[in-house]
Design an enzyme around this catalytic site. Structure first.
Site, PDB file in Angstrom:
ATOM      1  N   TYR A 107      34.148 -65.278  68.659  1.00 30.81           N
ATOM      2  CA  TYR A 107      33.256 -66.417  68.930  1.00 30.81           C
ATOM      3  C   TYR A 107      33.979 -67.466  69.777  1.00 30.81           C
ATOM      4  O   TYR A 107      33.399 -68.038  70.704  1.00 30.81           O
ATOM      5  CB  TYR A 107      32.772 -67.052  67.619  1.00 30.81           C
ATOM      6  CG  TYR A 107      31.715 -68.110  67.869  1.00 30.81           C
ATOM      7  CD1 TYR A 107      30.360 -67.772  67.863  1.00 30.81           C
ATOM      8  CD2 TYR A 107      32.063 -69.428  68.171  1.00 30.81           C
ATOM      9  CE1 TYR A 107      29.383 -68.720  68.132  1.00 30.81           C
ATOM     10  CE2 TYR A 107      31.096 -70.378  68.454  1.00 30.81           C
ATOM     11  CZ  TYR A 107      29.759 -70.029  68.430  1.00 30.81           C
ATOM     12  OH  TYR A 107      28.798 -70.959  68.715  1.00 30.81           O
ATOM     13  N   PHE A 159      15.939 -74.001  96.581  1.00 36.58           N
ATOM     14  CA  PHE A 159      15.729 -72.775  95.825  1.00 36.58           C
ATOM     15  C   PHE A 159      14.907 -73.151  94.594  1.00 36.58           C
ATOM     16  O   PHE A 159      15.075 -74.225  94.030  1.00 36.58           O
ATOM     17  CB  PHE A 159      17.038 -72.068  95.438  1.00 36.58           C
ATOM     18  CG  PHE A 159      16.712 -70.774  94.751  1.00 36.58           C
ATOM     19  CD1 PHE A 159      16.192 -69.715  95.477  1.00 36.58           C
ATOM     20  CD2 PHE A 159      16.821 -70.637  93.374  1.00 36.58           C
ATOM     21  CE1 PHE A 159      15.790 -68.545  94.844  1.00 36.58           C
ATOM     22  CE2 PHE A 159      16.425 -69.468  92.741  1.00 36.58           C
ATOM     23  CZ  PHE A 159      15.911 -68.419  93.480  1.00 36.58           C
ATOM     24  N   THR A 160      14.049 -72.238  94.171  1.00 35.51           N
ATOM     25  CA  THR A 160      13.050 -72.543  93.129  1.00 35.51           C
ATOM     26  C   THR A 160      13.663 -73.176  91.867  1.00 35.51           C
ATOM     27  O   THR A 160      13.310 -74.292  91.492  1.00 35.51           O
ATOM     28  CB  THR A 160      12.292 -71.254  92.755  1.00 35.51           C
ATOM     29  OG1 THR A 160      13.244 -70.239  92.429  1.00 35.51           O
ATOM     30  CG2 THR A 160      11.428 -70.769  93.912  1.00 35.51           C
ATOM     31  N   ASP A 250      26.061 -73.795  95.776  1.00 33.83           N
ATOM     32  CA  ASP A 250      25.366 -72.685  95.104  1.00 33.83           C
ATOM     33  C   ASP A 250      25.964 -71.416  95.691  1.00 33.83           C
ATOM     34  O   ASP A 250      25.612 -70.983  96.789  1.00 33.83           O
ATOM     35  CB  ASP A 250      23.855 -72.758  95.359  1.00 33.83           C
ATOM     36  CG  ASP A 250      23.126 -71.621  94.655  1.00 33.83           C
ATOM     37  OD1 ASP A 250      23.783 -70.626  94.292  1.00 33.83           O
ATOM     38  OD2 ASP A 250      21.904 -71.722  94.476  1.00 33.83           O
ATOM     39  N   LYS A 293      24.170 -61.647  91.119  1.00 32.01           N
ATOM     40  CA  LYS A 293      23.990 -61.198  92.503  1.00 32.01           C
ATOM     41  C   LYS A 293      25.327 -60.674  93.039  1.00 32.01           C
ATOM     42  O   LYS A 293      25.714 -59.563  92.743  1.00 32.01           O
ATOM     43  CB  LYS A 293      23.465 -62.353  93.366  1.00 32.01           C
ATOM     44  CG  LYS A 293      21.973 -62.655  93.155  1.00 32.01           C
ATOM     45  CD  LYS A 293      21.694 -63.541  92.001  1.00 32.01           C
ATOM     46  CE  LYS A 293      20.296 -64.074  91.950  1.00 32.01           C
ATOM     47  NZ  LYS A 293      20.012 -64.788  90.699  1.00 32.01           N
ATOM     48  N   ARG A 417       7.557 -64.807  98.673  1.00 30.31           N
ATOM     49  CA  ARG A 417       8.394 -65.987  98.876  1.00 30.31           C
ATOM     50  C   ARG A 417       7.682 -66.880  99.876  1.00 30.31           C
ATOM     51  O   ARG A 417       8.048 -66.982 101.031  1.00 30.31           O
ATOM     52  CB  ARG A 417       9.788 -65.604  99.405  1.00 30.31           C
ATOM     53  CG  ARG A 417      10.637 -64.781  98.480  1.00 30.31           C
ATOM     54  CD  ARG A 417      11.484 -65.552  97.481  1.00 30.31           C
ATOM     55  NE  ARG A 417      10.788 -66.086  96.341  1.00 30.31           N
ATOM     56  CZ  ARG A 417      11.397 -66.499  95.236  1.00 30.31           C
ATOM     57  NH1 ARG A 417      12.708 -66.421  95.112  1.00 30.31           N
ATOM     58  NH2 ARG A 417      10.716 -67.009  94.233  1.00 30.31           N
ATOM     59  N   PHE A 483       5.359 -68.708  90.378  1.00 28.33           N
ATOM     60  CA  PHE A 483       5.384 -67.358  90.960  1.00 28.33           C
ATOM     61  C   PHE A 483       5.697 -66.276  89.936  1.00 28.33           C
ATOM     62  O   PHE A 483       5.299 -65.131  90.085  1.00 28.33           O
ATOM     63  CB  PHE A 483       6.383 -67.286  92.128  1.00 28.33           C
ATOM     64  CG  PHE A 483       7.804 -67.616  91.734  1.00 28.33           C
ATOM     65  CD1 PHE A 483       8.239 -68.919  91.688  1.00 28.33           C
ATOM     66  CD2 PHE A 483       8.696 -66.609  91.415  1.00 28.33           C
ATOM     67  CE1 PHE A 483       9.543 -69.227  91.317  1.00 28.33           C
ATOM     68  CE2 PHE A 483      10.008 -66.901  91.049  1.00 28.33           C
ATOM     69  CZ  PHE A 483      10.419 -68.221  90.993  1.00 28.33           C
TER      70      PHE A 483
HETATM   71  N1  PM9 Z   1      17.650 -65.865  92.327  1.00 28.02           N
HETATM   72  C1  PM9 Z   1      16.303 -64.082  93.098  1.00 28.02           C
HETATM   73  O1  PM9 Z   1      15.614 -63.094  92.857  1.00 28.02           O
HETATM   74  C2  PM9 Z   1      16.338 -64.553  90.622  1.00 28.02           C
HETATM   75  C3  PM9 Z   1      15.318 -65.455  90.074  1.00 28.02           C
HETATM   76  S1  PM9 Z   1      14.160 -66.208  91.126  1.00 28.02           S
HETATM   77  C4  PM9 Z   1      13.110 -65.005  91.479  1.00 28.02           C
HETATM   78  O2  PM9 Z   1      16.621 -64.412  94.240  1.00 28.02           O
HETATM   79  C5  PM9 Z   1      20.047 -68.894  93.958  1.00 28.02           C
HETATM   80  C6  PM9 Z   1      20.350 -69.004  95.403  1.00 28.02           C
HETATM   81  C7  PM9 Z   1      19.354 -67.814  93.457  1.00 28.02           C
HETATM   82  C8  PM9 Z   1      19.055 -67.743  92.057  1.00 28.02           C
HETATM   83  C9  PM9 Z   1      18.276 -66.699  91.537  1.00 28.02           C
HETATM   84  C10 PM9 Z   1      19.516 -68.802  91.244  1.00 28.02           C
HETATM   85  C11 PM9 Z   1      19.240 -68.799  89.775  1.00 28.02           C
HETATM   86  C12 PM9 Z   1      20.201 -69.843  91.793  1.00 28.02           C
HETATM   87  N2  PM9 Z   1      20.455 -69.877  93.127  1.00 28.02           N
HETATM   88  O3  PM9 Z   1      18.385 -66.225  88.218  1.00 28.02           O
HETATM   89  O4  PM9 Z   1      19.173 -68.097  86.838  1.00 28.02           O
HETATM   90  O5  PM9 Z   1      18.984 -66.848  94.296  1.00 28.02           O
HETATM   91  O6  PM9 Z   1      20.745 -66.307  87.415  1.00 28.02           O
HETATM   92  O7  PM9 Z   1      20.022 -67.841  89.147  1.00 28.02           O
HETATM   93  C13 PM9 Z   1      16.806 -64.875  92.005  1.00 28.02           C
HETATM   94  P1  PM9 Z   1      19.541 -67.085  87.833  1.00 28.02           P
END
Ligand code: PM9
Length: 491
Positions: A107, A159-160, A250, A293, A417, A483
């Site tokens: 932990y 970014f969303t 980011d 990613k 998108r 979305f």
């Molecule tokens: N990106 C993508 O598919 C997954 C969720 S949105 C459909 O592109 C950036 C540049 C991203 C991103 C996620 C996040 C958030 C932050 N910055 O999905 O929470 O492309 O791990 O990361 C997606 P998490």
């Protein structure tokens, strides 16, 4: 037939004018003084496979209707080739799987945490690291620490999830990316660059006190996986030092950005991806990362910072939202796999093959005359739905409609998108982004070149019958990040 005999016959035939181009008949003799094309190939071989279910047209029509024409609501077992996202969909290496087995699930004070921390410090150069369950966990905590109500957060395109966390903390995002990024046909090599005029205008209007940081994404997702140049980043570092403003990075796709810098900025042609990544990070004060990613894992993320105060506050908040500061919502095995994945992501051959595969698909689509965002980006092909379906207005959700049609055609799942992803402003009106795109996102180390062929052929099929494609009406809209869960019917 022996080689010398073959070439002798070829020579006679060409002499007698039997073939127009004698070169076509010769077999290569000496490679050393010929300038042959050398293709790239994947720097790995396949040890285990996951069988795909082949789908049929009738079942696909039923599935997409049940999913409210939203590809996020499809069941993965109804999908043939899954290009919804490159997030958490990567194939891990044997090294990563073996690291899984030595994950320390304590932990507190897990050995695996220290391995991950060491990798972040060694390869990215940040002083402090706190794990989070994924990227948005890091965005939530950092936004809460740095943003006060009324603040402005300039960034190289929204970014969303990032923008939503900024807004939930009382901030307002302001776009400072160069105009070329909003133009699908601009061939600018660094569409992720910051426009300094836009930034200066913001500082004049609001004052630098209202700007807690500038949010810089490497390989800008919503622009089509487009890079920022090192020259632009260096200039931004000088600029922000003068104005006393932080840069928060980011770094979700930093290695892919580094690949483009290596290919396109003369100074970096002979530098390694690892060196370039380290230099990129050195111009920023902290970072949020979705390790799902670039870092080649299925789950995980982190906050990184060079500032002790920010680190202290993040350690306080992470226990509220994620877990103890030495696991942040991750299992020990996840942290081990991230440590290995970070190293593997910085291998030059890996990035060459990764971006090379995306480029291959892009070129196939261009051969079929499909309108895509240029130049081809790092993590996927972005089809320009406005150009593909010019008879639909943006209120008829062309990208949503196109993503559904591609799924119906072949079982290839993609993602909208455009106006749906952009969501609504605080006053309830829609954002209308210039880019209305369907993203064909390529998971890392997962699909083959033959899959790329099938995908491009499917898009070409849909393109042939594009005039018959109808728009969409949104019949259910969730409050946040619509979305993911919105539902539609055909007009
Ligand atoms: N990106 C993508 O598919 C997954 C969720 S949105 C459909 O592109 C950036 C540049 C991203 C991103 C996620 C996040 C958030 C932050 N910055 O999905 O929470 O492309 O791990 O990361 C997606 P998490």
């Amino acid at each position: 037939m022996p080689l010398f005999l073959f070439n002798f016959v070829a020579c006679i035939l060409s002499f007698c004018n039997i073939t127009e181009d004698p070169k076509l008949l010769y077999l290569p003799i000496n490679h050393s003084n010929m300038n042959h094309k050398r293709s790239w190939a994947e720097p790995y071989k396949i040890k285990m496979v996951e069988l795909l279910k082949m789908t049929n047209l009738k079942d696909r029509i039923k599935a997409i209707k049940e999913a409210g024409f939203n590809t996020f609501l499809l069941k993965s077992e109804d999908v043939y080739i899954d290009l919804l996202t490159d997030s958490g969909t990567n194939a891990m290496s044997d090294q990563q799987w073996s690291a899984f087995m030595v994950g320390d699930e304590a932990y507190a004070g897990s050995k695996s945490f220290y391995h991950m921390e060491k990798a972040v410090q060694k390869y990215y150069g940040y002083k402090h690291m706190i794990p989070t369950h994924q990227g948005r966990g890091a965005e939530n905590i950092l936004s809460k620490i740095l943003i006060k109500p009324g603040d402005i957060i300039p960034g190289n395109m929204y970014f969303t999830t990032t923008r939503l966390h900024q807004e939930l903390s009382g901030g307002t995002f302001a776009d400072i990316i160069i105009d070329e990024a909003h133009d699908p046909l601009s061939n600018h090599p660094f569409k992720g660059n910051v426009d300094f005029q836009k930034l200066e205008d913001l500082i004049k209007k609001y004052g630098s006190d209202k700007i807690p940081y500038i949010s810089i994404a490497t390989n800008v997702n919503m622009a089509g996986g487009q890079p920022i140049s090192m020259a632009n980043l260096r200039e931004l570092r000088t600029f922000t030092r003068i104005h006393g403003i932080r840069i928060i990075h980011d770094m979700t796709r930093v290695a892919e950005n580094a690949y483009f810098i290596q290919q396109r900025e003369a100074e970096f042609h002979s530098r390694s991806i690892a060196e370039i990544v380290k230099e990129i990070c050195s111009y920023t004060d902290g970072a949020t990362m979705s390790a799902k990613k670039d870092a080649l894992v299925n789950i995980g993320g982190f906050i990184a910072t060079n500032e002790w105060d920010v680190y202290e506050e993040a350690r306080n908040l992470v226990v509220v939202y994620e877990g103890l500061h030495t696991y942040g919502g991750l299992a020990g095995r996840d942290m081990e796999a991230i440590a290995v994945g970070i190293r593997e992501s910085l291998d030059d051959n890996h990035q060459h093959a990764r971006v090379g595969q995306v480029e291959y698909l892009g070129n196939k689509m261009l051969e079929f005359g499909i309108p895509i965002v240029l130049p081809v980006g790092g993590h996927g092909i972005f089809v320009d739905a406005k150009a593909f379906l010019p008879h639909l207005t943006q209120d008829q959700f062309p990208a949503q409609a196109l993503a559904a049609e591609v799924y119906i055609d072949s079982g290839v799942r993609t993602m909208e998108r455009g106006v749906v992803s952009a969501g609504r402003k605080a006053d309830g009106t829609n954002y209308y982004p210039k880019l209305e795109l369907v993203r064909f996102t390529i998971p890392r180390r997962v699909y083959t070149q033959a899959h790329m062929d099938v995908i491009a052929e499917s898009v070409a099929n849909v393109y042939d019958r594009r005039k018959k494609i109808r728009g969409m009406k949104m019949v259910y809209e969730p409050k946040y990040l619509r979305f993911f869960q919105a539902r539609f019917t055909k007009l």
